[in-house]
Design an enzyme around this catalytic site. Structure first.
Site, short mmCIF file in Angstrom:
data_model
loop_
_atom_site.label_atom_id
_atom_site.label_comp_id
_atom_site.label_asym_id
_atom_site.label_seq_id
_atom_site.Cartn_x
_atom_site.Cartn_y
_atom_site.Cartn_z
N ASP A 249 -1.07 3.88 2.13
CA ASP A 249 -0.08 4.57 2.66
C ASP A 249 0.02 6.13 2.31
O ASP A 249 -0.02 6.30 1.37
CB ASP A 249 1.36 3.94 2.10
CG ASP A 249 2.62 4.55 2.73
OD1 ASP A 249 3.03 4.28 3.80
OD2 ASP A 249 3.21 5.13 1.67
N GLU B 156 -3.61 6.02 6.17
CA GLU B 156 -2.59 6.51 6.99
C GLU B 156 -2.36 7.94 6.78
O GLU B 156 -1.88 8.23 5.68
CB GLU B 156 -1.23 5.73 6.59
CG GLU B 156 -0.29 6.04 7.84
CD GLU B 156 1.46 6.50 6.97
OE1 GLU B 156 2.26 6.41 7.87
OE2 GLU B 156 1.24 6.63 5.86
C1 GLC Z 1 4.32 5.90 5.34
C2 GLC Z 1 5.12 4.49 5.75
C3 GLC Z 1 6.61 4.86 5.87
C4 GLC Z 1 7.25 5.31 4.53
C5 GLC Z 1 6.24 6.28 4.01
C6 GLC Z 1 6.72 6.55 2.56
O1 GLC Z 1 4.63 6.80 6.33
O2 GLC Z 1 4.32 4.33 7.08
O3 GLC Z 1 7.21 3.61 6.53
O4 GLC Z 1 8.35 5.56 4.79
O5 GLC Z 1 4.89 6.27 4.18
O6 GLC Z 1 6.06 5.69 1.94
#
Ligand code: GLC
Length: 503
Positions: free
Chosen positions: A147, A211
């Site tokens: 993440d 991500e």
């Molecule tokens: C990523 C997740 C999101 C979350 C953020 C902070 O972007 O997909 O849902 O709010 O990280 O952890």
């Protein structure tokens, strides 16, 4: 649950709202029995402010004092109000700094104030998080989605960020995040995580997907290289970005070809159709194009990423201010919450027309069920003659073939509004995906595509095309008639020049 689970209080347990460790193990057993892999979301950038490490860090307890990013106030304003160390902003708006009265310092939070950023310049933090990863690998998981990785590091000198776009509607986008986003050190830490995964991959690959939202050219560095691989793939949000603007054959063509042209040699592509942070595909692309987008993403080279519910074309729900749970929405207030809340795409999976759409037998669900659940659900689509889920199942079947798994890609735009691509591998049946983005009927000649014979047979088609096509029917490739807004998949025997054997 300040950030729906992304505010973790204990990296080695299951939060009670979701169940117990025993529930986790029975889930793991059940999916593995069916040949399904289990991939966890791993949140390395921050913990919850309720995490033990943070509580101890506030008290400067050894060795936790520097587990987070702490900084002194720049000064004190009227009534002794502490002034943040610099102008950095949180992704969810407002300053990225929060004052802690007990420690008398600010701590950094790139997301919510309940999500303090961990300090990766402290080697102990990296060690801890590698151990967390190992803990879940020991529980039998098959890999991780990492993440928010681009936020792992910030400028050590805490330099102010420059204004990039004063008029941007969200505060975060107004600044150029040169000092808080995608710093070179990020890749070093991700490489360390990859080594942990590789050490556990003797029997089967443990996967790492990352991500990070950024231009494709920059994102490719997240693959690493042959001697130092990093992610198996960085999640590709190009189709999501394309759907936030004007969706045309050209915009989807550009999204696909830009990714493919920048891809390092031998790297594995991927296509994210939707996720829990963006409006649902049916809402972004329009319900008529749902099957066509699934066709495009599932039959391109690489791995498609489908968010639960999108295989049946679930739509964003109307979530009222009172029902809103996402803090990103709540912080924006009752007038602007819709612009920031991610609740509309997070409502329960619609299984059937029963209570809570078959998702839960509780009196109330965390978020309301979309009011369209009586007609839009898995059970009714399985009973219908032709439906989104039936198209989706056919696409996953096609993914088992040689051409889709290992074939080449040839992609074009025809007659302005039609996107067409072929997947061909010599000696195996080929596939061609043809999507018409315009509202009107268009006729295309696809015989000029590489290895294309004169005829092909219908493999699958959009629900919008239910009256126009019949499965397995042979059609002429020189005049494929495509009604407005829909897609078609054909199979064919690829034409390869016969080898001439001279005696
Ligand atoms: C990523 C997740 C999101 C979350 C953020 C902070 O972007 O997909 O849902 O709010 O990280 O952890």
């Amino acid at each position: 649950m300040k950030d729906s689970g992304y505010d973790i209080q204990d990296f080695r347990d299951i939060a009670p709202v979701f169940g117990t460790m025993d529930d986790f193990h029975s889930l793991s057993k059940a999916v593995h029995k069916r040949g399904i892999k289990l991939v966890l979301d791993f949140v390395p950038n921050h913990s919850s402010n309720l995490h033990e490490w943070f509580q101890k860090s506030v008290k400067r307890e050894v060795p936790y004092a520097d587990y987070y990013i702490w900084a002194d106030a720049k000064g004190f304003g009227t009534e002794a109000t502490p002034i943040p160390p610099n102008n950095w902003r949180s992704v969810f708006g407002g300053s990225a700094w929060e004052w802690n009265q007990e420690r008398r310092q600010f701590y950094l939070h790139q997301f919510l104030k309940e999500q303090p950023d961990l300090n990766y310049r402290n080697p102990l933090v990296l060690e801890e998080m590698k151990n967390v990863m190992q803990f879940w690998l020991d529980q039998g998981v098959d890999g991780f989605r990492l993440d928010a990785v681009a936020h792992l590091f910030e400028d050590e000198d805490l330099r102010d960020e420059m204004v990039k776009d004063e008029d941007a509607t969200d505060e975060y986008s107004q600044l150029d995040h040169k000092y808080t986003f995608n710093l070179p050190e990020v890749l070093d830490v991700l490489r360390e995580f990859r080594i942990v995964l590789d050490k556990n991959s003797e029997n089967a690959t443990k996967i790492m997907m990352t991500e990070a939202y950024m231009p494709v050219e920059k994102l490719m560095a997240y693959y690493g290289n042959k001697s130092h691989p990093i992610a198996h793939f960085p999640l590709n949000f190009a189709l999501i970005s394309a759907s936030q603007k004007n969706i045309t054959a050209q915009s989807i063509y550009t999204a696909v070809s830009t990714w493919m042209n920048n891809l390092p040699k031998g790297a594995w592509p991927n296509w994210v159709i939707g996720n829990h942070d963006n409006s649902r595909a049916a809402t972004r692309f329009g319900a008529e194009l749902v099957d066509a987008i699934n066709m495009i993403a599932l039959l391109l080279p690489g791995t498609p990423v489908t968010y639960n519910g999108e295989e049946i074309g679930m739509e964003d729900a109307d979530v009222s201010w009172e029902q809103t749970k996402d803090t990103a929405g709540i912080n924006a207030g009752p007038k602007k919450y819709k612009q920031f809340s991610r609740d509309p795409e997070r409502t329960p999976m619609q299984w059937d027309a029963g209570i809570n759409a078959g998702f839960s037998n509780a009196n109330q669900t965390w978020l309301p069920v979309n009011t369209n659940y009586k007609t839009l659900n898995v059970e009714s689509q399985l009973n219908e003659k032709w439906s989104h889920i039936k198209v989706y199942k056919q696409l996953t079947e096609a993914r088992k073939t040689e051409a889709i798994m290992n074939g080449g890609l040839d992609i074009h735009i025809l007659e302005d509004s039609v996107l067409v691509y072929t997947r061909v591998r010599e000696g195996f049946p080929g596939y061609v995906v043809v999507v018409n983005f315009a509202p009107d009927t268009v006729t295309v000649d696809i015989t000029n595509l590489a290895h294309m014979p004169n005829e092909s047979s219908v493999y699958t088609f959009s629900t919008t095309y239910a009256h126009s096509f019949t499965a397995k029917k042979r059609i002429s490739n020189s005049a494929v008639v495509l009604p407005g807004k829909g897609g078609l998949v054909l199979t064919f025997v690829p034409d390869f020049p016969k080898e001439v054997i001279s005696l």
